[in-house]
Design an enzyme around this catalytic site. Sequence first.
Site, short mmCIF file in Angstrom:
data_model
loop_
_atom_site.label_atom_id
_atom_site.label_comp_id
_atom_site.label_asym_id
_atom_site.label_seq_id
_atom_site.Cartn_x
_atom_site.Cartn_y
_atom_site.Cartn_z
N ASP A 149 0.83 -1.20 0.00
CA ASP A 149 0.00 0.00 0.00
C ASP A 149 0.87 1.26 0.00
OD1 ASP A 149 -2.41 1.30 0.06
OD2 ASP A 149 -2.83 0.93 2.17
N HIS A 302 3.47 -2.25 3.32
CA HIS A 302 3.52 -0.93 2.70
C HIS A 302 4.82 -0.67 1.96
CE1 HIS A 302 0.26 -0.38 5.62
NE2 HIS A 302 -0.11 0.67 4.92
#
Length: 397
Positions: A149, A302
């Site tokens: 992400d 992430h």
Amino acid sequence: MRSLSFFGSSLALIAAFNLLPFVVAQNHTNEESEAQITDPNLECTPYSYSPVTQALSQFPPLWTVASILPNDAAARNKYNSIQGQIPNISPKGTQPQSLTGDFGGFSYPSNDPDCWWTATHCTSPKATGIPADVAYVPEVPGTIGYGFDDGPNCGHNGFYDFLQSKNQTATMFYIGSNVMYVPLEAQRALADGHEICIPGLTDTLQVIKLVVGVTPTCWRVCIVKLLHDPPAKVRITQPPYGDVDDRIRAIAHALGLRNILWQYDSSDWQGNPNNTDANYQNFINIANGGAFSNVGTIFLAHELSNFTMSEAIKWYDGLTSAFKYLVPVGVALNITQPYVENGYTLPTFAQYVNGTHVGSIIGVGNSNGTGSSSGTMSGPTSTSSLAATASSSIQPN
């Protein structure tokens, strides 16, 4: 890995972005040359990319809650065209408090008429004509829908080089403002065969179309389990970013997007090494305990910083030991056409596990109509500002 994270240098980037037409960093000439940069300072040096600088004024301001611009007739027309598909459901909470996840004082029926995730963790819409959320991957048990992400990160070359060395592709959920800052880094995801999605409706599909040339058909919604909590405890980790109810599902569906729910959160975005390591280890322990013997799962990590990417590298071998397969979410769902545009493909799950990890990365033109609601509007602000206005107080990140 790189010693300079994107957000660590964000103030410098923001300051320099105003001068983008005049600031050109050496070797940032195209995606291929950018991908060869190994100096972390050079990687994160601001640079100019003509399609972005020419279109910047046509987009809502970066890093703000977007709305339809006064001169964006295409976005307004598109919104008007899908209004009939949106259930008559009021936005949850009161702005601006609800924008930061504060629903204090908001009264909502206990029978959850809107399938509001924050209220009941509902994933099967109660409104008709809306697909259910993707809450797990149905392919071979022991499979991870593997993705990252909050990219692209300006210093991600070392991380992407690592993934390439492992013949590993993933689902990259790209933030529109990041794509505007570092467009060549965004282009590398497509060149390397990764699947590109967006982390929320306010992140512009049209920015990715402008920069990368493709229109994603997937977006990240909610977080289901937090690994350092007891197994029975479930909560959202970034309310309301990624929050969803049937109103938002209907908007996303009308824009040609499917909803992807992460099931397990590494919490790497908090930047706490001890917690992140514990979460990775707990996830591996859960897998080794047989939790995924009947179905696959989706894991949240992430591309946010040097730390989060370093953690992904550090724990990669542990994940591959505990799971049979790590694949992009679209591959796990056997979605072979990941974008609105024709010609770009992902391998099927069977092809992936047999060694074909990259599909076609060269398109053949615009879509014949499939998913055209998100990809054929004129004007670069059309999708982002439309979705932001429509989503109101539920503002996915």
